[in-house]
Design a protein around this motif. Structure first.
Motif, PDB file in Angstrom:
ATOM      1  N   GLY B 191      -8.143 -10.211  92.750  1.00 20.71           N
ATOM      2  CA  GLY B 191      -7.569  -9.271  92.082  1.00 20.71           C
ATOM      3  C   GLY B 191      -7.119  -8.249  93.500  1.00 20.71           C
ATOM      4  N   GLY B 192      -6.190  -7.204  93.916  1.00 20.45           N
ATOM      5  CA  GLY B 192      -5.688  -7.118  94.605  1.00 20.45           C
ATOM      6  C   GLY B 192      -4.678  -8.065  95.341  1.00 20.45           C
ATOM      7  N   ASP B 193      -5.342  -7.769  96.710  1.00 22.41           N
ATOM      8  CA  ASP B 193      -4.103  -8.972  97.638  1.00 22.41           C
ATOM      9  C   ASP B 193      -4.772 -10.260  97.387  1.00 22.41           C
ATOM     10  OD1 ASP B 193      -3.344  -6.126  98.387  1.00 22.41           O
ATOM     11  OD2 ASP B 193      -4.814  -7.090  99.988  1.00 22.41           O
ATOM     12  N   GLN B 194      -5.659 -10.406  96.545  1.00 23.29           N
ATOM     13  CA  GLN B 194      -6.663 -11.932  96.779  1.00 23.29           C
ATOM     14  C   GLN B 194      -6.001 -11.798  95.024  1.00 23.29           C
ATOM     15  OE1 GLN B 194      -8.412 -13.127  98.497  1.00 23.29           O
ATOM     16  NE2 GLN B 194      -8.819 -11.184 100.026  1.00 23.29           N
ATOM     17  N   PRO B 195      -5.860 -13.531  95.028  1.00 25.09           N
ATOM     18  CA  PRO B 195      -5.492 -14.037  93.390  1.00 25.09           C
ATOM     19  C   PRO B 195      -7.127 -13.815  93.057  1.00 25.09           C
ATOM     20  CG  PRO B 195      -5.678 -16.289  95.550  1.00 25.09           C
ATOM     21  CD  PRO B 195      -6.732 -14.575  96.215  1.00 25.09           C
ATOM     22  N   LEU B 196      -6.562 -14.579  91.314  1.00 24.69           N
ATOM     23  CA  LEU B 196      -7.795 -13.723  90.731  1.00 24.69           C
ATOM     24  C   LEU B 196      -8.876 -14.961  90.886  1.00 24.69           C
ATOM     25  CD1 LEU B 196      -5.893 -12.135  87.287  1.00 24.69           C
ATOM     26  CD2 LEU B 196      -7.634 -11.113  89.081  1.00 24.69           C
ATOM     27  N   TYR B 197     -10.071 -15.131  90.145  1.00 23.61           N
ATOM     28  CA  TYR B 197     -10.818 -16.548  90.134  1.00 23.61           C
ATOM     29  C   TYR B 197     -11.964 -16.290  88.938  1.00 23.61           C
ATOM     30  CZ  TYR B 197      -9.605 -17.259  95.060  1.00 23.61           C
ATOM     31  OH  TYR B 197      -9.056 -17.061  96.440  1.00 23.61           O
ATOM     32  N   ILE B 198     -12.015 -17.301  88.412  1.00 23.41           N
ATOM     33  CA  ILE B 198     -12.720 -17.286  86.775  1.00 23.41           C
ATOM     34  C   ILE B 198     -13.513 -18.732  87.053  1.00 23.41           C
ATOM     35  CG2 ILE B 198     -12.998 -18.166  84.515  1.00 23.41           C
ATOM     36  CD1 ILE B 198     -11.054 -16.567  83.762  1.00 23.41           C
ATOM     37  N   SER B 199     -15.191 -18.602  87.464  1.00 23.08           N
ATOM     38  CA  SER B 199     -15.959 -19.418  87.451  1.00 23.08           C
ATOM     39  C   SER B 199     -16.412 -19.796  85.482  1.00 23.08           C
ATOM     40  CB  SER B 199     -17.162 -19.411  88.005  1.00 23.08           C
ATOM     41  OG  SER B 199     -16.647 -18.703  89.254  1.00 23.08           O
ATOM     42  N   ALA B 200     -16.754 -20.818  85.565  1.00 24.17           N
ATOM     43  CA  ALA B 200     -17.524 -21.434  84.512  1.00 24.17           C
ATOM     44  C   ALA B 200     -18.248 -23.074  84.653  1.00 24.17           C
ATOM     45  CB  ALA B 200     -15.746 -22.077  83.422  1.00 24.17           C
ATOM     46  N   GLU B 201     -18.717 -23.107  83.525  1.00 24.87           N
ATOM     47  CA  GLU B 201     -19.604 -24.289  83.248  1.00 24.87           C
ATOM     48  C   GLU B 201     -18.177 -25.802  83.439  1.00 24.87           C
ATOM     49  OE1 GLU B 201     -22.225 -24.700  79.336  1.00 24.87           O
ATOM     50  OE2 GLU B 201     -20.425 -24.096  79.103  1.00 24.87           O
ATOM     51  N   GLU B 202     -19.157 -26.913  83.801  1.00 30.17           N
ATOM     52  CA  GLU B 202     -19.042 -28.001  84.549  1.00 30.17           C
ATOM     53  C   GLU B 202     -18.441 -27.934  85.834  1.00 30.17           C
ATOM     54  OE1 GLU B 202     -17.138 -29.923  80.846  1.00 30.17           O
ATOM     55  OE2 GLU B 202     -19.020 -30.190  80.819  1.00 30.17           O
ATOM     56  N   GLY B 203     -19.039 -26.741  86.694  1.00 31.43           N
ATOM     57  CA  GLY B 203     -17.617 -26.899  88.036  1.00 31.43           C
ATOM     58  C   GLY B 203     -16.740 -26.260  88.340  1.00 31.43           C
ATOM     59  N   THR B 204     -16.413 -25.860  87.084  1.00 33.63           N
ATOM     60  CA  THR B 204     -14.934 -25.251  87.311  1.00 33.63           C
ATOM     61  C   THR B 204     -14.241 -24.238  87.234  1.00 33.63           C
ATOM     62  OG1 THR B 204     -14.969 -26.595  84.486  1.00 33.63           O
ATOM     63  CG2 THR B 204     -13.001 -25.241  84.988  1.00 33.63           C
ATOM     64  N   LEU B 205     -13.499 -23.928  88.214  1.00 37.56           N
ATOM     65  CA  LEU B 205     -13.334 -22.748  88.635  1.00 37.56           C
ATOM     66  C   LEU B 205     -11.683 -22.855  88.673  1.00 37.56           C
ATOM     67  CD1 LEU B 205     -14.343 -19.890  90.745  1.00 37.56           C
ATOM     68  CD2 LEU B 205     -13.541 -21.674  92.806  1.00 37.56           C
ATOM     69  N   LEU B 206     -11.251 -21.212  87.969  1.00 40.79           N
ATOM     70  CA  LEU B 206      -9.994 -21.451  87.828  1.00 40.79           C
ATOM     71  C   LEU B 206      -8.978 -20.078  88.467  1.00 40.79           C
ATOM     72  CD1 LEU B 206     -10.006 -21.280  84.397  1.00 40.79           C
ATOM     73  CD2 LEU B 206      -9.562 -23.048  86.067  1.00 40.79           C
ATOM     74  N   ARG B 207      -7.429 -20.260  89.681  1.00 41.20           N
ATOM     75  CA  ARG B 207      -7.546 -19.239  90.147  1.00 41.20           C
ATOM     76  C   ARG B 207      -6.298 -19.229  89.657  1.00 41.20           C
ATOM     77  NH1 ARG B 207      -5.785 -21.329  96.369  1.00 41.20           N
ATOM     78  NH2 ARG B 207      -4.578 -22.570  95.103  1.00 41.20           N
TER      79      ARG B 207
END
Lengths: 743, 360
Positions: B191-207
């Motif tokens: 957030g802010g100047d950065q993207p948002l990241y969501i970490s999850a199961e099975e090596g999932t990382l969302l941006r």
């Protein structure tokens, strides 16, 4: 019956001493032969009052959830850690050795080497888990590294492995009925445990053993020292009486005759099929000392102007039989009130003391004069008509003020005396630095579990243990208990489930919680088995294991009160609570009883005592002073308990009972004495009490804290009774003209 | 006769009522709060025995949350704590965040979202949904507010909730729908100047680079659960996981490099120290420091073995750790390989899964 016949009857022991002694020695020999077969039989449940609400809970749930008769053996590496082939091999050998002990329930054995100890880990490929120590253990360096890894991944650090990883323990239960169907042989278990200790200590390892069995064995192991100290007491007693009376024969007769009673008592216990609990092993000796005091009082009447034993004997019995019988009846009557107590250890003590009263009466009234007729010449009779020291009402009044003050102090002290044990964690019967208690301390330091356990039971319907509302109610109780400084930790199914939920979610801590849906909670119970004792087969009942910080009465009381309050407000149709099991629960239940037993005894002795004194001595004027003297004497015990920091518990109860009974000896003999003779008789009684107090001094060297505290308490109390008898009693007694006019 | 008549009428109306109730019940069920009133959090003061799962700063104040709805506040930088329980339900609280010294949110099991406008002194329940329509477990695991209005909460079974009015209304956001399987979303950050990241199961990382409207899956070379990802510096991202695994991306997640952490203990959380290094904490008292310039991780294991769930960087030489045993200050120095915990006398509830019963 005319005077002559009375004299003939009362002088019989002195006229036919040989015949009587031979007869009684034969009877005593027969009883003694039976007594030799008596064993010290410990009972795990002897401290649990059978009608206490806890007892019903105990019997209903202990087979499922109980700790039972647990033994823990901890092995520690003094230099280094457990990750060496020598330590691991030793631990494997220890596991095998334990499985060989007759009486061990093999299904309960758990150590790193048993199949029930595994690690579990979540990896990116799913669950990974196996035995912490591979089945094919070979002690290779690579395997040891593997074991180190597995242990670090298991939850065993603090449980089966010491926190510093420099030791490991093995835990097992003893079956009260062994493989052959006979009762557990503690002695045999003791030999096996000693062998284990010796063999592993000789390998340079440290061995710690705790549990009910090793505790009891430590008590039994001290028997020899207990007997030795009793023998020393006997010698001191003979010496003191000898010096005080100036006659060796008198000393021997006074010391030996009550011994017949104790042999008779033990014989009668054996004949009636009783056993002796190690916690009761001092009581026969206490009865013996009680007998010595009465014997000395009787010796005060071994008088005859003619100097013949027959006349001395007649005089002794004429004046001494009545107070002796009254004292024994009063003690018996007071104790009988506790005979219907539901606390087995109290009934044990009361019934064995009652069994000793008849032999004691025979020993004192028959054997004592018979022995003295051989060894001691009667003293000349004193002139009883001249009062030795007359009392005026002024000094009597000030004495009454003193007595009132003493009683007030005693009553106040009574309210301050602690019920139950001190705040320690080891066995209170053994000394703080005894090997057993050092073992307890070491294990408490190195591992995370508590030695004292209080188990509450949550009850719900079938599969209730999966229902959120049930779990949440139980969990809120756990949370309240965890907020108490008196609680070290709490463990129950909801705690397991919350941890398990973390495990099922790859170890992510924020998944700490159980599910709202029952099927979610089914998953959370995976990995637990019935034998983990977290729920019953119907999954409706859950034990809540509370580990208190110590076993002081106030600690247990606080925990139980908090739980009770919670149960009162939160019990529903879905979930209710029952209290309690575990060794700490047994303690708490016993504490509830001890106080009422002691209070009943105190009141009974005072009332029965006063009534009996008045009734039998036909001297109503002595009832008031008798009560005052008894109150003054009895009041002394409570400040002493405070002074020595002792609680009112099953360990001190026998000493307190005998002590209270002792207060009556002086009173009864004074009541029956001729007015002019009261001061002398009181002095004799006082001397007897002081002599026995001196004889108990060697007990201060006792290794058993149990014997030491009993000795300390009785020494102090007897000195006090001696002072009351010698100084207070003569000033209170109506020995003046008034009493003389009355009769 | 008359009585019979009334009884019959009563029965009739009773059955009518029951019929209506059956029709109405589902509408009530949509709002979970109508079904189950949460039990209030109990008074608790034995903080050293509690499991605290998250800690944050609200101005000069520290706020920590944990099991049984325990919220604790410290106005002396972590030296002493007190409980705040006004309006707080008895449920596991997983995460807490404040956007300034007074406005903050805490989330937890039962889809609980708590809001405070007074620096944590009192709370109100903004959202509570213990029985979601999915029939699955309801647990929010992390909360993130990018400003006073826009916020996100992620949790078990793929739940992502958004608000654009400071939490007055929360909407479920459809993130991923793979037939019947919803992965747990462990963490949301940025957030802010950065993207948002969501970490999850099975090596999932969302941006997400558009404030959470669309999400792009990143290629972290790991198949297990990613417990979180934190921006480090301007473009760096540190992702951490189970089994002591950690990964670093110098370019906001486009490329990844596995890190040599030297431990198999799972990482639970991390913070950027703002000086080219970041701190990770995890199981068994594991504290690790990543030096971004060398990508070396230095372990600073704690003397105790308690699990650490969250941390704050208090000063150059001090961390505030939260986990099993409450929240405690710990000396810290990247140059020294071990540190000592200040508060060592915690209880051992988690580890003490011991049922050893010894008599006498």
């Amino acid at each position: 019956m005319n005077h002559l016949n009375v004299n003939r009857l009362f002088s019989l022991p002195a006229r036919r001493p040989l015949l009587i002694l031979v007869l009684l020695v034969l009877i005593t020999g027969w009883l003694g032969n039976h007594a030799l077969q008596l064993t010290l039989q410990p009972g795990f449940l002897n401290e649990l009052p059978s009608k206490h609400p806890f007892a019903a809970t105990y019997h209903e749930y202990n087979p499922q959830f109980g700790g039972g008769n647990v033994v823990v053996i901890a092995l520690a590496e003094l230099n280094g850690n457990i990750y060496s082939p020598t330590f691991m091999t030793a631990l494997g050998d220890l596991t095998q050795a334990v499985l060989q002990i007759n009486g061990v329930d093999p299904s309960t054995v758990s150590s790193l080497f048993t199949g029930n100890v595994t690690y579990r880990e979540v990896t990116e490929y799913g669950y990974d888990g196996a035995r912490v120590i591979p089945k094919a253990y070979d002690g290779s360096a690579a395997q040891i590294e593997q074991i180190r890894d597995n242990i670090n991944r298991s939850r065993e650090i603090g449980r089966l492995v010491a926190l510093e990883q420099d030791g490991a323990l093995i835990r097992f239960e003893l079956a009260e009925i062994d493989r052959d169907g006979s009762a557990l042989d503690y002695r045999q278990v003791g030999v096996a445990l000693d062998n284990i200790r010796d063999s592993f200590e000789s390998q340079g390892l440290e061995v710690r053993i705790i549990g009910f069995a090793p505790f009891v064995l430590a008590m039994i192991a001290a028997v020899e020292q207990v007997l030795l100290l009793m023998a020393v007491s006997l010698l001191v007693l003979v010496l003191v009486i000898g010096i005080k009376t100036g006659r060796v024969g008198a000393a021997l007769a006074i010391a030996i005759s009550p011994a017949f009673a104790v042999v008779g008592q033990l014989g009668l216990i054996a004949v009636t099929g009783g056993t002796v609990d190690p916690l009761s092993m001092l009581t026969p000796f206490l009865l013996y000392l009680f007998g010595v005091a009465v014997a000395w009082q009787l010796y005060g009447y071994w008088q005859a102007d003619s100097g013949t034993a027959a006349d001395g004997c007649a005089n002794l019995l004429l004046k001494g039989a009545a107070p002796t019988l009254v004292v024994l009846l009063m003690l018996g009557g007071g104790l009988s009130l506790s005979l219907n107590s539901d606390l087995p250890l109290v009934v044990d003590f009361v019934s064995s003391t009652l069994l000793g009263l008849v032999p004691l009466a025979v020993a004192l009234l028959v054997i004592l004069p018979a022995l003295m007729s051989f060894w001691v010449e009667p003293l000349p009779q004193l002139d009883e008509t001249s009062p030795s020291d007359s009392t005026n009402s002024r000094s009597a009044f000030s004495t009454i003020v003193i007595v009132v003050l003493v009683v007030a102090v005693g009553l106040f002290a009574r309210t301050q005396v602690r019920i139950g044990d001190d705040a320690g964690s080891g066995a209170t019967q053994l000394s703080v630095d005894s090997r057993y208690n050092r073992d307890v301390d070491a294990i408490l330091d190195d591992y995370l579990f508590g030695v004292d356990q209080l188990t509450l039971v949550a009850k719900s319907g079938r599969d209730g243990c999966l229902e959120f509302d049930v779990l949440h109610t139980v969990d809120r109780l756990i949370w309240e208990l965890r907020n108490l400084p008196e609680v070290r930790s709490v463990y129950a199914l909801p705690v397991y489930m919350k941890l398990s939920s973390i495990g099922h979610h790859e170890g992510f801590l924020r998944f700490y919680g159980y599910a709202r849906q029952a099927r979610g909670n089914t998953v959370n119970t995976w990995g637990t088995e019935l034998r983990d004792k977290l729920y019953d087969p119907k999954c409706g009942v859950m034990p809540i294991r509370v580990f208190p910080v110590n076993h002081a009465e106030s600690t247990l009381r606080k925990i139980l009160d908090t739980a009770q309050q919670f149960a009162d407000h939160n019990s529903t149709d879905a979930v209710s609570f029952e209290f309690a099991l575990g060794n700490a629960a047994i303690r708490a239940a016993a504490n509830d009883r001890v106080e009422s037993v002691e209070f009943g005894l105190l009141i009974a002795l005072a009332l029965i005592g006063a009534a009996a004194v008045g009734l039998f001595s036909l001297n109503l004027l002595s009832v008031g002073p008798a009560l005052l003297v008894f109150a003054a004497a009895a009041s002394g015990i409570y400040p002493l308990l405070l002074l020595f920091d002792l609680g009112l518990n099953l360990t001190t109860l026998p000493a307190i009972s005998i002590g209270l009974g002792w207060s009556l000896i002086v009173v009864a003999f004074a009541s029956f004495a001729r007015p002019g003779d009261v001061a002398r008789i009181a002095r004799v009684g006082g001397n007897a009490a002081i002599a026995v107090a001196l004889a108990l001094l060697p007990w201060l060297l006792a290794e058993l804290r149990f014997q030491l505290t009993t000795g300390l308490l009785l020494t102090g109390f007897l000195l006090w009774i001696g002072l009351v008898g010698r100084f207070l009693l003569p000033r209170l007694w109506p020995q003046s003209e008034l009493a003389d006019r009355g009769f | 006769m008359l009585i019979d008549f009334f009884v019959a009428r009563l029965r009739h109306w009773a059955s009518v009522f029951v019929c209506f109730w059956i029709l109405l019940a589902p509408t009530f069920a949509e709002d979970g709060a109508a079904i189950t009133r949460p039990a209030p959090a109990a008074e608790f003061s034995n903080f050293a025995d509690a499991l605290m799962l998250s800690v944050t700063q609200a101005g000069d104040r520290l706020v920590a949350v944990g099991e049984h709805g325990l919220i604790t506040l410290s106005d002396d930088q972590g030296q002493s704590w007190r409980q705040s329980r006004t309006g707080v339900p008895d449920t596991t609280l997983s995460a807490v965040t404040f956007i300034d010294d007074s406005h903050g949110w805490a989330v937890g099991r039962d889809e609980a979202v708590l809001y405070s406008a007074d620096g944590g002194d009192s709370w109100q329940l903004q959202h509570w949904n213990p029985y979601p329509d999915s029939g699955l477990e309801a647990a929010l695991l992390e909360v993130l507010f990018v400003n006073a209005a826009d916020g996100f909460a992620v949790g078990a079974n793929g739940v992502l909730m958004r608000t654009d009015d400071g939490g007055a209304n929360w909407q479920r956001d459809a993130l991923m729908h793979s037939e019947g399987y919803e992965p747990h979303l462990f963490d949301i950050s940025g957030g802010g100047d950065q993207p948002l990241y969501i970490s999850a199961e099975e090596g999932t990382l969302l941006r997400s680079v558009d404030g959470g409207d669309s999400w792009q899956e990143l290629a972290v070379p790991f198949a297990g659960s990613l417990f979180g990802a934190i921006p480090v510096g301007t473009d760096g991202v540190l992702a951490y996981a189970m089994l002591g695994k950690a990964f670093y991306s110098p370019d906001r997640g486009d490329s990844w490099q596995p890190l040599e952490t030297g431990t198999r203990n799972a990482w639970m959380n991390g913070r950027d120290r703002g000086d080219g290094s970041a701190v990770l904490v995890g199981y068994r008292g594991t504290v690790g420091v990543l030096d971004v310039s060398t990508l070396a991780v230095t372990l600073q294991p704690q003397q105790h073995r308690r699990a650490i769930a969250d941390l704050l960087v208090m000063s150059a030489g001090q961390l505030l750790l939260a986990g099993q045993g409450g929240a405690w200050l710990s000396d810290f120095d990247p140059a020294i390989s071990t540190s000592s915990a200040v508060n060592n006398q915690g209880s051992t509830a988690l580890v003490e899964a011991v049922s050893a019963q010894v008599s006498q």
